[in-house]
Every structure is written in structure tokens, then in C-alpha cells.
Design a protein around this motif. Structure first.
Motif, PDB file in Angstrom:
ATOM      1  N   VAL A  33       3.570  12.214  -2.577  1.00 40.74           N
ATOM      2  CA  VAL A  33       3.809  11.008  -3.370  1.00 40.74           C
ATOM      3  C   VAL A  33       4.275   9.830  -2.512  1.00 40.74           C
ATOM      4  CG1 VAL A  33       5.234   9.989  -5.189  1.00 40.74           C
ATOM      5  CG2 VAL A  33       4.181  12.240  -5.524  1.00 40.74           C
ATOM      6  N   PRO A  34       5.299  10.040  -1.625  1.00 38.03           N
ATOM      7  CA  PRO A  34       5.672   8.896  -0.770  1.00 38.03           C
ATOM      8  C   PRO A  34       4.510   8.397   0.089  1.00 38.03           C
ATOM      9  CG  PRO A  34       7.372  10.578  -0.704  1.00 38.03           C
ATOM     10  CD  PRO A  34       6.209  11.178  -1.399  1.00 38.03           C
ATOM     11  N   PHE A  36       1.384   8.559  -0.693  1.00 43.28           N
ATOM     12  CA  PHE A  36       0.486   7.844  -1.583  1.00 43.28           C
ATOM     13  C   PHE A  36       1.004   6.424  -1.822  1.00 43.28           C
ATOM     14  CE2 PHE A  36      -0.824   6.584  -5.883  1.00 43.28           C
ATOM     15  CZ  PHE A  36      -2.197   6.662  -5.751  1.00 43.28           C
ATOM     16  N   ILE A  37       2.298   6.326  -2.045  1.00 42.17           N
ATOM     17  CA  ILE A  37       2.908   5.008  -2.249  1.00 42.17           C
ATOM     18  C   ILE A  37       2.757   4.148  -0.998  1.00 42.17           C
ATOM     19  CG2 ILE A  37       5.091   3.800  -2.656  1.00 42.17           C
ATOM     20  CD1 ILE A  37       5.918   6.173  -4.400  1.00 42.17           C
ATOM     21  N   LEU A  38       2.998   4.801   0.154  1.00 46.03           N
ATOM     22  CA  LEU A  38       2.880   4.072   1.415  1.00 46.03           C
ATOM     23  C   LEU A  38       1.470   3.541   1.610  1.00 46.03           C
ATOM     24  CD1 LEU A  38       4.155   3.184   4.074  1.00 46.03           C
ATOM     25  CD2 LEU A  38       3.482   5.375   5.037  1.00 46.03           C
ATOM     26  N   LEU A  40      -0.594   2.710  -0.695  1.00 48.31           N
ATOM     27  CA  LEU A  40      -0.750   1.551  -1.562  1.00 48.31           C
ATOM     28  C   LEU A  40      -0.063   0.320  -0.968  1.00 48.31           C
ATOM     29  CD1 LEU A  40      -0.196   3.113  -5.110  1.00 48.31           C
ATOM     30  CD2 LEU A  40      -2.359   2.493  -4.026  1.00 48.31           C
ATOM     31  N   ILE A  41       1.121   0.550  -0.371  1.00 43.48           N
ATOM     32  CA  ILE A  41       1.841  -0.561   0.250  1.00 43.48           C
ATOM     33  C   ILE A  41       1.028  -1.148   1.401  1.00 43.48           C
ATOM     34  CG2 ILE A  41       3.888  -1.151   1.623  1.00 43.48           C
ATOM     35  CD1 ILE A  41       5.472   0.799  -0.088  1.00 43.48           C
ATOM     36  N   SER A 211      -5.548   5.152   5.215  1.00 36.89           N
ATOM     37  CA  SER A 211      -4.486   5.455   4.261  1.00 36.89           C
ATOM     38  C   SER A 211      -4.874   6.608   3.343  1.00 36.89           C
ATOM     39  CB  SER A 211      -4.158   4.209   3.425  1.00 36.89           C
ATOM     40  OG  SER A 211      -3.775   3.140   4.231  1.00 36.89           O
ATOM     41  N   HIS A 234       8.978   7.193   6.129  1.00 38.57           N
ATOM     42  CA  HIS A 234       9.981   6.179   5.840  1.00 38.57           C
ATOM     43  C   HIS A 234       9.997   5.104   6.928  1.00 38.57           C
ATOM     44  CE1 HIS A 234      13.678   4.323   4.529  1.00 38.57           C
ATOM     45  NE2 HIS A 234      14.177   4.489   5.746  1.00 38.57           N
ATOM     46  N   ARG A 237       6.863   2.969   6.580  1.00 40.16           N
ATOM     47  CA  ARG A 237       6.977   2.101   5.416  1.00 40.16           C
ATOM     48  C   ARG A 237       7.925   0.934   5.710  1.00 40.16           C
ATOM     49  NH1 ARG A 237       8.528   4.823  -0.183  1.00 40.16           N
ATOM     50  NH2 ARG A 237      10.365   5.378   1.046  1.00 40.16           N
TER      51      ARG A 237
END
Length: 441
Positions: A33-34, A36-38, A40-41, A211, A234, A237
Motif C-alpha cells: 500500500v505505501p 502504491f501511494i508512493l 501515485l505521488i 512506479s 519512506h 517519498r
């Protein structure tokens, strides 16, 4: 029979979940999940940053094209724009009837791919834009907003979505003035929005692929590496967030880059993106020097250190002497070679932790941080001596160059704007005194 197969498949899947237990899938969720978020970022910030930079570049290119077109008409046909005739009006530039003379704008269009239009007042007189039948849309009027802001307002404007003949354009409009400063029309340069957006998407696509691939890869990593992976994510990101916030000097930890897996590739790609963005936003593509945007930023940082820590600095503004004559005599390509040669000398002769930036056209900004006025004066004299020795070869000619430089020392009672004015004043004094010199007082 189909329902039976679906029930067996679902049953097998549920059995796998029970066998592996909830913790496994929880860890997988925390690792994927992180990421995936990264991803998107990365995509979001990359798209926005590249899009903004691309729009700025299109703005600059269209502005330059418009200025070049206006200058070309002035050089080819000296004189003012006038509308003559009793029944059928004709547009004249000086003594030349240019009403149907498409040689200039068609040549510009052919060489650049940009659409051009010359308006007299609010009416298209010359244009490269055609309607669906292939006919030039001459005689048509300008958009009321454009007319108000450019023709009546007397100022240039850049528009990101102007519709002409059902096509959306990035458009730059500049007022067309006669020798007395009167606005008599407008000049337009436009680039189709679809063309620019394709370039933005092509730039973003590799980052998007990296990504998405990384998301899939990380989801397959075992739970024993989850903590390290999340730590690396982290850091990446944070790095991208710093870039997105405008900090193009952000650093990415070596523990990420030293990993022998896909995360290090993401880090390398992020660094590559950072370098590309820095070059795009901070570097003058012709001379390789810093551009005005970075020069402004560097000047602000230097002045802040001066006010906080008392670190002295000297500001210098330099201008190539008779540069317009070089362009007029030998052409703009020769002028570009001169700018490159001067930029190379400036970069080599720059001292200390200062900065040299192309300030605009043939003008340059130099910051001598940690130097006194006399030291900066000596540095500038040495640099000018090297520039005097230059012989720029061009088509069998050797172009000799000189510069005029104005220096100003930062003091506690002067702000950046006043310091720039002071350096400009010194440059003006140098020009008035005969050029080819360094003036500091």
C-alpha cells in the motif's frame, strides 16, 4: 458447470488465505500500500512539475518566436504599419504591401511548426491557420478577451487554451506597435495543446511504468524485508515530496541507492528526474550557465546569508558590447556561438562559492560570495581579460568580443533590488565611458 468451477476456484483461494494466515497478508498490505501511494505521488508530482515546466518552456518559445517575427518584419520592411486604400484596404509596412505576402510567416511556420497570425487592429491580415477547407482564415476577428488585454491593454499575454477554428492552442499574443509606440495590431504565435500534452505524457510515461512495476515487485517481497522496504520507501517519498515542494537540492540517502533491488532503481530514476528538472528549471540550455530563475534564487540565498551571518558578497552585471551588431552582421547562429564562448569563460573564471547566470539576452549576473569589492573587481578584470582574448570562429570569420561589467558591494542598508539597481548603474556608467571595462564605483 461454470458455477461449479467458480466455486472450486474461490474455495482454493480461501484455503490459501487460511494457510498463510492474516499476518502474511497484513505485512503484504503494509509493504504494497505505501508503495502504491508512493507511485501515485511520483506520478502526480512528476506530471504537475513536468507539465508546469513544459508550459513555461512553451510560453518562452512562443514569446521568442513572436519577437523574432516582429523583428523580421522590421528588418525586411522598415517603416510603420498603415492601412491604405479607398475600397479594398491593403496593409503596408513602410513602402511594402504585405497584405498577401506570406513569405515571412510561412517560413517561420515551416521552420518551427508554430502557427502565426498578424492582426491589424482586431482583424487577421496574415495567418498560417487554415479552416477545414484548407483556406486561410484571414479577415476574421480576434477573441474579445484577447482584444481587450493585448490590443487595448497594450501588453503581451500567454493563454493555455485558446480555440481557433475548433482547435485548442497554447497562444502568445503581443501588441504590434509603430515607431511612435502606438498599438496598431497584434502578433500571434500558437502551438496545438494536443502536441504539448503528448510531450508531457511521453515524459511521464517511463516514470509511470517504473512506479507500477515497483508496486508489483514489492508486493512479492517476503515479510522479512518489509521493515527495510518501508524505510526505503519512506525516504524516497520524502525525497519526492521535497522536490515537489520546490527543493531541487534534496538528497536521497545512500542506503536507498546502495540496495541491489528495484527500490534502488526507483531512487536512481527519482534522482534522474531531479537532475532533469533542475536542468530544465535552473539551467540556460544555450550557454550551460544557470538561468535567471536560479540566479534569482541564488541571489536571495546569498543575501540571506549576508544579513544573518555577515558573509560579504559583490554583485556584478555584465553585458556583451555591440552584441546586436554581431547578430545583425553575422546572424543569430553566430550570436549563439558568441554567447556559448562567453559562458564557457565565465564558468571557468568564476571564483569562490558564487554563481554566474545568464540574466537575459547578452546580459549576465555574477555573484562573488565571500569577496570584497576590490577582490571581485580583480576577478572581473581577469575574466574580462580572458574574454578579450577570445576569437570566436564563424564561417571563416573570427569574432572578437568585449564586455562591460558593473559591480556593487552588498551593505547593511541596501536591499536586493537596490543592489541590482546599483550594479546596473555601474554597468551604465561603463557603457557611457566607452565599454570594454569594469566599473565598481
Amino acid at each position: 458447470m461454470q458455477n461449479t468451477a467458480m466455486r472450486k476456484t474461490w474455495g482454493f483461494y480461501m484455503a490459501k488465505i487460511k494457510k498463510k494466515g492474516k499476518l502474511y497478508y497484513t505485512l503484504q498490505a503494509f509493504s504494497s500500500v505505501p508503495m502504491f501511494i508512493l507511485g501515485l505521488i511520483i506520478m502526480m508530482f512528476s506530471f504537475k512539475t513536468v507539465q508546469s515546466a513544459m508550459y513555461d518552456q512553451v510560453h518562452t518559445e512562443l514569446q521568442n518566436m513572436t519577437d523574432m517575427l516582429i523583428s523580421s518584419y522590421d528588418m525586411l520592411y522598415p517603416g510603420d504599419y498603415t492601412l491604405q486604400g479607398d475600397v479594398g484596404y491593403r496593409l503596408f509596412k513602410g513602402e511594402q504591401d504585405i497584405t498577401s505576402d506570406y513569405s515571412v510567416i510561412d517560413k517561420f511556420h515551416e521552420n518551427t511548426g508554430v502557427e502565426f497570425t498578424v492582426f491589424y487592429e482586431d482583424t487577421r491580415i496574415l495567418t498560417t491557420i487554415c479552416d477545414e477547407q484548407g483556406q486561410r482564415i484571414v479577415g476574421t476577428g480576434a477573441n474579445s478577451k484577447v482584444l481587450q488585454e493585448v490590443f487595448y491593454g497594450g501588453s503581451s499575454h500567454f493563454y493555455t487554451n485558446t480555440t481557433i477554428s475548433n482547435v485548442h492552442y497554447f497562444a502568445y499574443y503581443a501588441p504590434l506597435r509603430n515607431s511612435d509606440g502606438t498599438v496598431v495590431g497584434m502578433v500571434y504565435a500558437g502551438m496545438p495543446c494536443a502536441q504539448v500534452n503528448r510531450t508531457v505524457k511521453a515524459t511521464i510515461f517511463p516514470i509511470l511504468i517504473i512506479s507500477l512495476c515497483s508496486i508489483v515487485i514489492v508486493c512479492l517481497i517476503s515479510s522479512s524485508y518489509t521493515h527495510k522496504i518501508l524505510t526505503a520507501l519512506h525516504k524516497i517519498r520524502t525525497f519526492l515530496a521535497q522536490i515537489a515542494s520546490g527543493n531541487l537540492n534534496a538528497s536521497l540517502g545512500q542506503e536507498v541507492l546502495s540496495r541491489n533491488d528495484e527500490l534502488s532503481e526507483i531512487g536512481i530514476s527519482a534522482l534522474s528526474m531531479q537532475r532533469s528538472l533542475r536542468n530544465l528549471l535552473e539551467q540556460d540550455t544555450l550557454t550551460g550557465l544557470s538561468n535567471r530563475r536560479f540566479g534569482d534564487q541564488k541571489l536571495s540565498e546569498t543575501h540571506r546569508r549576508f544579513t544573518e551571518n555577515g558573509t560579504p558578497y559583490v554583485l556584478c552585471i555584465g553585458d556583451i558590447d555591440y552584441f546586436k551588431s554581431v547578430n545583425d552582421t553575422y546572424g543569430h547562429e553566430c550570436g549563439d556561438e558568441v554567447l556559448k564562448a562567453v559562458g564557457k569563460v565565465m564558468r571557468k573564471e568564476m571564483h569562490g562559492s558564487g554563481c554566474v547566470a545568464r540574466w537575459g539576452g547578452e546580459e549576465f549576473l555574477l555573484i562573488y560570495e565571500g569577496a570584497t569589492l576590490s577582490e571581485a573587481n580583480a576577478y572581473a578584470e581577469a575574466m574580462l581579460s580572458r574574454i578579450r582574448e577570445l576569437k570566436v570562429p564563424y564561417e571563416g570569420n573570427e569574432i572578437r568580443i568585449t564586455m562591460t561589467l558593473g559591480l556593487a558591494q552588498a551593505t547593511a542598508d541596501i536591499d536586493i533590488n537596490d543592489l541590482l539597481k546599483e550594479a546596473d548603474l555601474m554597468l551604465y556608467k561603463g557603457k557611457k565611458a566607452g565599454r570594454n571595462c569594469v566599473i565598481s564605483e
